[in-house]
Enzyme design. Structure first.
Site, PDB file in Angstrom:
ATOM      1  N   HIS A 207       0.844  -1.195   0.000  1.00  0.00           N
ATOM      2  CA  HIS A 207       0.000   0.000   0.000  1.00  0.00           C
ATOM      3  C   HIS A 207       0.877   1.242   0.000  1.00  0.00           C
ATOM      4  O   HIS A 207       2.006   1.232   0.508  1.00  0.00           O
ATOM      5  CB  HIS A 207      -0.993   0.008   1.162  1.00  0.00           C
TER       6      HIS A 207
ATOM      7  N   ASP B 219      -0.086   4.421   1.197  1.00  0.00           N
ATOM      8  CA  ASP B 219      -0.383   5.445   2.197  1.00  0.00           C
ATOM      9  C   ASP B 219       0.340   5.168   3.507  1.00  0.00           C
ATOM     10  O   ASP B 219       0.764   4.042   3.783  1.00  0.00           O
ATOM     11  CB  ASP B 219      -1.888   5.569   2.434  1.00  0.00           C
TER      12      ASP B 219
ATOM     13  N   ASP C   1       6.350   0.786   7.513  1.00  0.00           N
ATOM     14  CA  ASP C   1       4.949   0.530   7.147  1.00  0.00           C
ATOM     15  C   ASP C   1       4.517   1.433   5.998  1.00  0.00           C
ATOM     16  O   ASP C   1       3.905   2.459   6.214  1.00  0.00           O
ATOM     17  CB  ASP C   1       4.056   0.741   8.375  1.00  0.00           C
TER      18      ASP C   1
ATOM     19  N   GLU D 131      -5.081   2.045   2.880  1.00  0.00           N
ATOM     20  CA  GLU D 131      -5.029   0.855   3.733  1.00  0.00           C
ATOM     21  C   GLU D 131      -5.095   1.237   5.198  1.00  0.00           C
ATOM     22  O   GLU D 131      -5.715   0.534   6.013  1.00  0.00           O
ATOM     23  CB  GLU D 131      -3.734   0.081   3.442  1.00  0.00           C
ATOM     24  N   GLU D 132      -4.457   2.352   5.549  1.00  0.00           N
ATOM     25  CA  GLU D 132      -4.335   2.721   6.955  1.00  0.00           C
ATOM     26  C   GLU D 132      -5.658   3.156   7.587  1.00  0.00           C
ATOM     27  O   GLU D 132      -5.740   3.300   8.809  1.00  0.00           O
ATOM     28  CB  GLU D 132      -3.302   3.847   7.111  1.00  0.00           C
TER      29      GLU D 132
ATOM     30  N   GLU E 247       3.759  -6.352   4.471  1.00  0.00           N
ATOM     31  CA  GLU E 247       3.685  -5.666   5.766  1.00  0.00           C
ATOM     32  C   GLU E 247       4.836  -6.150   6.659  1.00  0.00           C
ATOM     33  O   GLU E 247       5.351  -7.256   6.479  1.00  0.00           O
ATOM     34  CB  GLU E 247       2.342  -5.955   6.443  1.00  0.00           C
TER      35      GLU E 247
ATOM     36  N   HIS F 259       4.063   3.162  12.897  1.00  0.00           N
ATOM     37  CA  HIS F 259       3.169   4.215  13.400  1.00  0.00           C
ATOM     38  C   HIS F 259       3.806   5.055  14.511  1.00  0.00           C
ATOM     39  O   HIS F 259       3.111   5.841  15.153  1.00  0.00           O
ATOM     40  CB  HIS F 259       1.844   3.641  13.916  1.00  0.00           C
TER      41      HIS F 259
END
Length: 391
Positions: free
Chosen positions: A73, A75, A105, A137-138, A165, A359
Site C-alpha cells: 500500500h 499510504d 509501514d 489501507e491505513e 507488511e 506508526h
C-alpha cells in the site's frame, strides 16, 4: 545483508511523498508507474471513483496463469502530534537505521518491489511477475476494497501473493478479521433539573459499553483460542464516545464507535446478533414511556482475516524465499485477506517490526532488514527465471 543501491534511492523518493491517508497519492503513483513502465512492465491504474487517489497494477513476463503477485500500500499514517527528531518526509540514515514515515509501514517493501522491477529480464521469465499498489489501507483497507472488482476482472491467477507488511522478514500465515461498528444511542432530551423524567443517551452508551466489556470477558474465557497470537482470543474495543451539548441538558444522542478483531471461528454475524439482544435489553425498560428510545447498530467497515495452513506449499515457498522458516501470525490487519479471497495463496512477509517501529515517532527500518527483503526479491527473480534458489 546490504540493500541494493537502487532500493535505497527509491525508498528516499517514496518517503518524500507525504501520502498520509488524508492526502492524494497521485504523485507517488506517477513516480512508481514511470519506473515500472521504463522497466518494461505493462501498467494500469485503478482510480478512486471520487478521491484524487489511485491504485496501480503492473505485470511483466509470459501470459497465462501462474506467477507471483507482490502487494503493497502507498499510504502512511499521519505525523501530527508526534515529536519527530528528524524530518518525517525525508529519509535520514543514522548508522544502520533509515528514518522516515513509512520506512517500515510499508514503503521499505514497496521500494524493494520497485527495485526488483529494474533487475527483471522479461525474456528470461518463465512465469509472470505482477505487482499491486493500493491506497487508504491505513484507514481500514478502503482502497483495496474499491480496487477488487477491476483487479479481479484482469483475470490474473498467480500461484502466490506476498503482502509486504512488516514481519521482521518472517512468513506470517494469519491475522484476525476486523469490523468497525457504530452504536447510535437515542435518548430523550430535557432540563437536567428534571433528569429522571427523561432518558440520558450517554447513560445508554455507558450501559452499552459495559455490555461490550462483558462480551470481551466471554471471548477471553471461551474455548475458542489461538495461542500463536499475542492476544489469543477475539477482542472488542470501544474507541470513541460522543454525546451531549451542555451540562444542564439531558443528552438525547450519544455515539459509540467500537471494533471487533475476530478469530475465524468467531463470526461477525454472531457478534452482531448478540448486540441486537444487548440493545433490546438496555432499551426495553424505557420504551413504555418513550417509544423512540433505542440503540442503532451500524457496521461501518470490515476487512477479512487471513488463514493459510503452515504446511501449505505457498508458505514453504515464502520461507525458502525469505530465508526463514520461523512462521508467525500478526496482530494487525492487512490487505492479504482480499487477495486470498480471490483464491490466491497469500502470505505476509516484509521488512521491519510493526510493534517496535510502525506508526511511531522516528519510524525506521534497519539496513539489515531491507537487505533481507532485497535478498528475498533476488531469490524470487531467480526462481521465476528458472534458476535454482539458494537459502
Amino acid at each position: 545483508m546490504t540493500p541494493h543501491r537502487a532500493t535505497l534511492d527509491i525508498l528516499g523518493r517514496l518517503i518524500g511523498f507525504p501520502t498520509v491517508s488524508a492526502e492524494s497519492n497521485l504523485a507517488l503513483i506517477d513516480y512508481a508507474e514511470g519506473l515500472l513502465q521504463r522497466a518494461g512492465f505493462a501498467t494500469q491504474r485503478i482510480p478512486d471513483p471520487v478521491l484524487a487517489k489511485s491504485g496501480l497494477v503492473a505485470r511483466i513476463g509470459p501470459g497465462g496463469a501462474g506467477g507471483v503477485l507482490l502487494s503493497a500500500h502507498s499510504d502512511v499514517v499521519p505525523v501530527d502530534g508526534q515529536a519527530w527528531t528528524r524530518p518525517p518526509f525525508e529519509m535520514t540514515q543514522v548508522e544502520d537505521k533509515l528514518f522516515g514515515r513509512g520506512t517500515t509501514d510499508m514503503k521499505g517493501y514497496l521500494a524493494a518491489m520497485l527495485s526488483l522491477a529494474q533487475r527483471v529480464d522479461a525474456d528470461a521469465l518463465q512465469a509472470p511477475l505482477m505487482m499491486i499498489i493500493s491506497y487508504d489501507e491505513e484507514i481500514g483497507c478502503l482502497g483495496i476494497r474499491k480496487m477488487m472488482p477491476e483487479f479481479e476482472g484482469l483475470g490474473w491467477k498467480p500461484d502466490l501473493c506476498i503482502v509486504g507488511e512488516p514481519t521482521m522478514m518472517r512468513p506470517a500465515t494469519a491475522h484476525k478479521g476486523k469490523a468497525a461498528l457504530r452504536a447510535t444511542c437515542r435518548g430523550v432530551a430535557g432540563h437536567s433539573a428534571l433528569a429522571p423524567k427523561y432518558v440520558n443517551a450517554l447513560h445508554l452508551a455507558a450501559d452499552f459499553i459495559t455490555a461490550l466489556r462483558t462480551i470481551q470477558r466471554d471471548y477471553e474465557t471461551s474455548d475458542v483460542q489461538d495461542a500463536t497470537y499475542d492476544v489469543p482470543y477475539t477482542t472488542v474495543h470501544a474507541g470513541t464516545t460522543q454525546g451531549g451539548t451542555a451540562l444542564n441538558i439531558v443528552p438525547e444522542k450519544a455515539v459509540v464507535e467500537f471494533e471487533l478483531r475476530h478469530l475465524p471461528q468467531d463470526a461477525l454475524q454472531d457478534f452482531v446478533d448478540r448486540l441486537a439482544r444487548v440493545v433490546d435489553r438496555i432499551s426495553a425498560p424505557f420504551r413504555a414511556r418513550h417509544a423512540d428510545v433505542g440503540i442503532d447498530i451500524e457496521v461501518v467497515n470490515t476487512y477479512p482475516g487471513l488463514e493459510i495452513a503452515p504446511d501449505h506449499p505457498a508458505v514453504q515457498r515464502v520461507a525458502r524465499l525469505c530465508g526463514s522458516g520461523d512462521l508467525t501470525k500478526v496482530a494487525f490487519g492487512t490487505e492479504a485477506g482480499f487477495i486470498a479471497g480471490l483464491g490466491t495463496p497469500t502470505v505476509v512477509c516484509g521488512p521491519g517490526s510493526m510493534e517496535a517501529q510502525g506508526h511511531k515517532v522516528d519510524e525506521f527500518v534497519t539496513l539489515a532488514q531491507l537487505g533481507q527483503c532485497d535478498a528475498m526479491m533476488d531469490r524470487l527473480k531467480a526462481e521465476i527465471s528458472g534458476r535454482s534458489v539458494a537459502r
